[in-house]
Design an enzyme around this catalytic site. Structure first.
Site, PDB file in Angstrom:
ATOM      1  NE  ARG A   1      -1.812  -6.348   0.730  1.00 47.11           N
ATOM      2  CZ  ARG A   1      -1.112  -5.221   0.806  1.00 47.11           C
ATOM      3  NH1 ARG A   1       0.199  -5.238   0.684  1.00 47.11           N
ATOM      4  NH2 ARG A   1      -1.712  -4.069   1.012  1.00 47.11           N
TER       5      ARG A   1
ATOM      6  CB  CYS B   1     -10.364 -15.829  10.343  1.00 48.52           C
ATOM      7  SG  CYS B   1     -11.408 -15.640  11.811  1.00 48.52           S
TER       8      CYS B   1
ATOM      9  CD  GLU C   1      -0.527  -1.147   3.844  1.00 48.32           C
ATOM     10  OE1 GLU C   1      -0.074  -0.068   3.457  1.00 48.32           O
ATOM     11  OE2 GLU C   1      -1.099  -1.961   3.074  1.00 48.32           O
TER      12      GLU C   1
ATOM     13  CB  CYS D   1     -15.986 -17.256   9.754  1.00 47.35           C
ATOM     14  SG  CYS D   1     -14.744 -17.154  11.074  1.00 47.35           S
TER      15      CYS D   1
ATOM     16  CD  GLU E   1       4.145   0.081   2.711  1.00 44.88           C
ATOM     17  OE1 GLU E   1       3.350   0.435   1.803  1.00 44.88           O
ATOM     18  OE2 GLU E   1       4.100  -1.028   3.261  1.00 44.88           O
TER      19      GLU E   1
ATOM     20  CD1 TRP F   1      -1.812   1.005  -4.864  1.00 43.38           C
ATOM     21  CD2 TRP F   1      -3.407   2.547  -4.656  1.00 43.38           C
ATOM     22  NE1 TRP F   1      -1.325   1.993  -4.035  1.00 43.38           N
ATOM     23  CE2 TRP F   1      -2.293   2.948  -3.882  1.00 43.38           C
ATOM     24  CE3 TRP F   1      -4.532   3.364  -4.672  1.00 43.38           C
ATOM     25  CZ2 TRP F   1      -2.266   4.128  -3.149  1.00 43.38           C
ATOM     26  CZ3 TRP F   1      -4.513   4.544  -3.942  1.00 43.38           C
ATOM     27  CH2 TRP F   1      -3.389   4.910  -3.194  1.00 43.38           C
TER      28      TRP F   1
ATOM     29  CD  GLU G   1       1.755  -4.147  -4.021  1.00 37.59           C
ATOM     30  OE1 GLU G   1       0.942  -3.417  -3.425  1.00 37.59           O
ATOM     31  OE2 GLU G   1       2.750  -4.668  -3.468  1.00 37.59           O
ATOM     32  CE  LYS G   2       2.839  -7.414 -14.524  1.00 43.81           C
ATOM     33  NZ  LYS G   2       1.716  -7.982 -13.729  1.00 43.81           N
TER      34      LYS G   2
ATOM     35  CG  HIS H   1       3.674   0.359  -5.849  1.00 42.30           C
ATOM     36  ND1 HIS H   1       4.802   0.977  -5.345  1.00 42.30           N
ATOM     37  CD2 HIS H   1       2.655   0.752  -5.044  1.00 42.30           C
ATOM     38  CE1 HIS H   1       4.481   1.696  -4.294  1.00 42.30           C
ATOM     39  NE2 HIS H   1       3.186   1.580  -4.090  1.00 42.30           N
TER      40      HIS H   1
END
Length: 663
Positions: A114, A118, A153, A160, A305, A313, A353-354, A356
Site C-alpha cells: 500500500r 510518488c 496515514e 525520484c 483508529e 505488526w 492484516e488478517k 490484526h
C-alpha cells in the site's frame, strides 16, 4: 467551514473502518445487525477500495458501493466516506511506473502493498483527483454521508527524478536566489556549493554524511508535497459538498508530517493510536497523543483508529486484558475526543492484516471482544453531552516538527538522544501529577498558560526565542530541557552554542561542553529538596550567570556543576534541566515548578495509577492500575455511565472509569 459538530450531532461517534468489499454480500446484512446491537453510529468506507472502484483506467464500478451506502443508511449507520487514494491499483504501477516511489538509492518501491505512490507524480495526482471528484459527484447528496476521509496515514517518501524537479521548484519558491540557498545550506563546507538549480537533487545515498540542512529542507518539502495531495482532494470535495467536514488520519507522533501545518488545513483532526497492551506506560502514551491531537485541533477531535485487541505488526502481539479497551477509549473521550473508532469492523480473513483484531473478531459475535464492543457502545451513548466541550489546561509543552527533523541528523553529539523519548518522559511526568497539558507551537500565543515546558527543542527560530523571552518576562514559568536553542531554522549552530537570548532567560553564562552519556552511564545529582537522583542520556559542563543552582552533579568529571538551575527573569521564572532525571525526580521537579506557577491538578491527593481529568463540567477518573483504588471526592457527584451517586469517595476497580457530573 463545517466542523466536527456537523458530524456528531451531540453524540460520540462510534464505529470503525468498514471494508465490505472483502466479504460476500450475504455478510453485509449481518454486519448491519451487529453494528446496531453494538451502538455503532458511523463507519469509514472505501479507504482501500480504489482497485474495486476503478478496476482499469477510467472505469467506474460504483454499484457495489451504492448498495453498501444504501444498506448502511437503512440501518441507521452514517458514513465517513474515504477517497481511496492511499493505495493505487496495480494497473497504475504497471502502466505508469513513473508513479512508483524510489528509495534513497534509486531503487523502485514496487506495488503489492500500500502507499506505493510518488506524491510529486502528476499522473498519480491526476488519477487521484478524478476518482475523488467522481466520488463526490455520485455520493455528495447521499443521506448516509456525514464526513469525508481523504487518503490514509500519509507518510510516503520518494527520491525520484520527478520528486527532484518538484523539490527544486519548492526551493526556488523558498529562497528565490541560489546564493541564498547556498548560504542557508552552508555549502562552503565540503565543496558543496551549487552553481545551478539543476544540480540540486534530493538527499540520496551518498559516500559519507550528507548535508543536514539539505535533509531538513527535504523533510519540509516532503510534508508539503503530501499536503498538496491532501488539499487538492479536499478542495474538490469542498467545492461539491461545502457542508460536509473533511478529515485525514494522522499517525501518532509521526515524524513525517508537520502536524501543525496539516491540522490547519482540516475541518476535523483525527489520529490513529495503538499503545502496546504490555507497556506499563501505555496509558501515559495514549494521554500524550490525545493531548497533542486536541491541541492540533484546538478543541474536540476524533480517535479514528485503535485496536479492539492485538495488532499484527509488533514482534509479539498481545491482546488487551479485559477492560483495557474500554479504559483507553474513554480516556480519549476524557481528553477531548468526540469520536471513538477502530481498525477495523470485521477482522480480515486474508491479507497482511488478517491477525490484526477487529470489533468482530474471527471468533465472531459470541466472543469476549464483541461483548466488550457492545458494552463500550452503551457507555458512549451516555456521554453525548460531553461533545463539543473543552479540556482546560494551564500547562503546555512546546513541540515542533522542524526541531524534531533537525535533531535526527547524523554526526550529532549522541545518537542515543531521541526527540520523542524525551518528549514522552516529560509529558508522562506531568501526566503522573495529573496536570492536564496542551501542546503548543513555539510561535503560538502562550499567554493563557502559567507553565511552559520545553523538553528538547534543538532548533529554535528567532521568533520562538523572542516569544519565550516575552512569555517569561511577562510572568510565566518556563522549564527548559537540555540541548535546546542550539540551532537556527537553517540548522546553523547559534553563536556560543546556545542562543544568547535563551541563556539570558535561563541565567546561564555558557555551556562549555555537551557531555552525552553512554548506554548504562548515569550522573548522580543532589538537591536540598529533590534529594539525590540519577540522570541519564545527557549532561553538560555548564556555567551559570544569574541562575541559582537547584541541583548539583556529584562525582565524575562534572563534579559540583549544576544539573538543575532556576532563574528570575523579568516577572517570571525559568528553570533549566541539563540531564534527563529519573522519573520520580523529573515528576517532582516539574511538580514543584507547576506548584510555584499556580498550576494544580483537578483533584489533588488521588492514588497512584488513577488519572483525573476535567472535560467541561465532567470529572473523569480512570484507574490504570491492576488493583482497586479509592478516590476521595470534595463534593457529591453522579456517574453518567451508571447513574450512581457518590458523596465522599469513589471506589474504582481495575481499569474502571467514572464520568462524574456535579449534582
Amino acid at each position: 467551514m463545517p466542523d466536527l459538530n456537523d458530524a456528531t450531532r451531540g453524540r460520540i461517534l462510534y464505529g470503525a473502518d468498514y471494508n465490505p468489499e472483502q466479504w460476500p454480500e450475504s455478510v453485509w446484512h449481518d454486519d448491519i445487525r451487529l453494528m446496531r446491537e453494538a451502538g455503532v453510529t458511523t463507519v469509514t468506507v472505501g479507504v482501500f477500495s480504489w482497485a474495486m472502484l476503478e478496476p482499469r483506467p477510467g472505469a467506474r464500478e460504483f454499484d457495489w458501493l451504492d448498495r453498501v451506502l444504501d444498506l448502511l443508511h437503512q440501518g441507521g449507520i452514517e458514513v465517513c466516506l474515504a477517497t481511496p487514494t492511499a493505495s493505487p491499483p496495480p494497473w497504475m504501477g504497471a502502466r505508469h511506473p513513473e508513479t512508483l516511489p524510489r528509495d534513497e538509492t534509486g531503487g523502485v518501491v514496487w506495488y503489492g502493498s500500500r502507499n506505493q505512490f510518488c506524491a510529486s507524480s502528476p499522473v498519480y495526482r491526476d488519477y487521484a483527483l478524478r476518482i475523488t471528484e467522481d466520488l463526490a459527484d455520485r455520493y455528495g447528496g447521499h443521506p448516509a454521508l456525514r464526513m469525508w476521509h481523504v487518503g490514509n496515514e500519509y507518510g510516503t517518501h520518494c527520491w525520484c527524478d520527478t520528486t527532484a524537479a518538484h523539490f527544486r521548484r519548492w526551493l526556488r519558491a523558498k529562497y528565490g536566489r541560489l546564493d541564498a540557498l547556498n548560504e542557508a545550506w552552508g555549502t562552503a563546507f565540503w565543496s558543496q556549493r551549487y552553481d545551478s538549480w539543476e544540480e540540486i537533487i534530493p538527499p540520496r545515498r551518498a559516500q559519507y554524511l550528507g548535508n543536514p540542512a539539505q535533509a531538513l529542507d527535504f523533510r519540509r518539502f516532503t510534508s508539503d508535497a503530501l499536503l498538496e495531495c491532501f488539499t487538492a482532494e479536499r478542495d474538490a470535495l469542498a467545492a461539491r459538498t461545502p457542508h460536509i467536514p473533511v478529515t485525514t488520519n494522522f499517525m501518532p507522533l509521526f515524524i513525517g508530517q508537520d502536524g501543525w501545518a496539516w491540522a490547519a488545513e482540516e475541518d476535523v483532526v483525527s489520529v490513529d493510536v495503538y499503545p502496546d497492551p504490555k507497556d506499563p506506560h501505555g496509558g501515559a502514551y495514549g494521554a500524550m497523543i490525545h493531548d497533542l491531537t486536541r491541541s492540533q485541533a484546538g478543541g474536540p477531535w476524533v480517535l479514528m483508529e485503535q485496536a479492539a485487541g492485538p495488532v499484527n505488526w509488533r514482534g509479539v502481539n498481545h491482546p488487551k486484558p479485559h477492560g483495557l479497551m474500554r479504559l483507553w477509549s474513554l480516556q480519549a473521550v476524557a481528553r477531548g475526543a468526540d469520536g471513538v473508532c477502530f481498525f477495523q469492523w470485521r477482522q480480515s480473513r486474508q491479507g497482511s492484516e488478517k491477525f490484526h483484531s477487529g470489533m468482530v473478531p474471527h471468533s465472531g459475535e459470541h466472543s469476549r471482544t464483541y461483548r466488550q464492543v457492545r458494552e463500550l457502545g452503551a457507555a458512549l451513548r451516555e456521554l453525548g453531552g460531553a461533545t463539543g466541550t473543552d479540556v482546560p489546561a494551564r500547562a503546555a509543552i512546546l513541540h515542533d516538527w522542524h526541531a524534531w527533523w533537525a535533531s535526527v541528523q547524523d554526526g550529532r553529539p549522541s545518537s542515543r538522544l531521541h526527540y520523542e523519548q524525551v518528549l514522552r518522559a516529560w509529558h508522562q511526568a506531568l501526566w503522573e501529577r495529573n496536570l492536564t497539558t496542551d501542546f503548543a507551537h513555539p510561535h503560538a500565543d502562550l499567554a493563557d498558560y502559567a507553565l511552559i515546558a520545553v523538553p528538547h527543542l534543538y532548533l529554535l527560530t528567532d521568533e520562538a526565542l523572542e516569544n519565550l523571552a516575552g512569555y517569561v518576562r511577562g510572568g510565566g514559568t518556563l522549564v527548559c530541557g537540555f540541548f535546546t536553542g542550539v540551532a537556527d531554522e537553517d540548522d546553523r549552530v547559534r553563536p556560543g552554542g546556545v542562543d544568547q537570548r535563551l541563556r539570558d532567560i535561563l541565567g546561564l553564562r555558557t555551556v562549555h561542553e555537551w557531555w552525552p552519556l553512554d548506554e548504562g552511564e548515569t550522573v548522580t545529582a543532589e538537591s536540598p529538596w529533590l534529594g539525590p537522583f540519577t540522570g541519564t542520556l545527557w549532561s553538560e559542563d555548564l556555567e551559570t550567570a544569574t541562575a541559582e543552582r537547584v541541583a548539583r552533579i556529584k562525582g565524575g568529571e562534572l563534579d559540583g556543576l549544576p544539573a538543575v538551575t532556576r532563574n528570575a527573569y523579568g516577572d517570571g521564572t525559568a528553570w533549566y534541566v541539563s540531564t534527563l532525571p529519573e522519573p520520580a525526580a523529573l515528576r517532582a521537579l516539574l511538580g514543584r515548578a507547576a506548584d510555584e506557577a499556580g498550576v494544580s491538578p483537578p483533584l489533588p491527593g488521588i492514588p497512584e495509577g488513577v488519572e483525573a481529568v476535567l472535560r467541561g463540567d465532567l470529572l473523569f477518573l480512570l484507574n490504570h492500575g491492576r488493583s482497586p483504588a479509592v478516590v476521595p471526592l470534595p463534593s457529591a457527584r453522579t456517574d453518567l455511565l451508571t447513574g450512581r451517586a457518590y458523596d465522599t469517595q469513589v471506589r474504582l476497580d481495575r481499569f474502571a472509569v467514572v464520568a462524574l457530573a456535579p449534582l
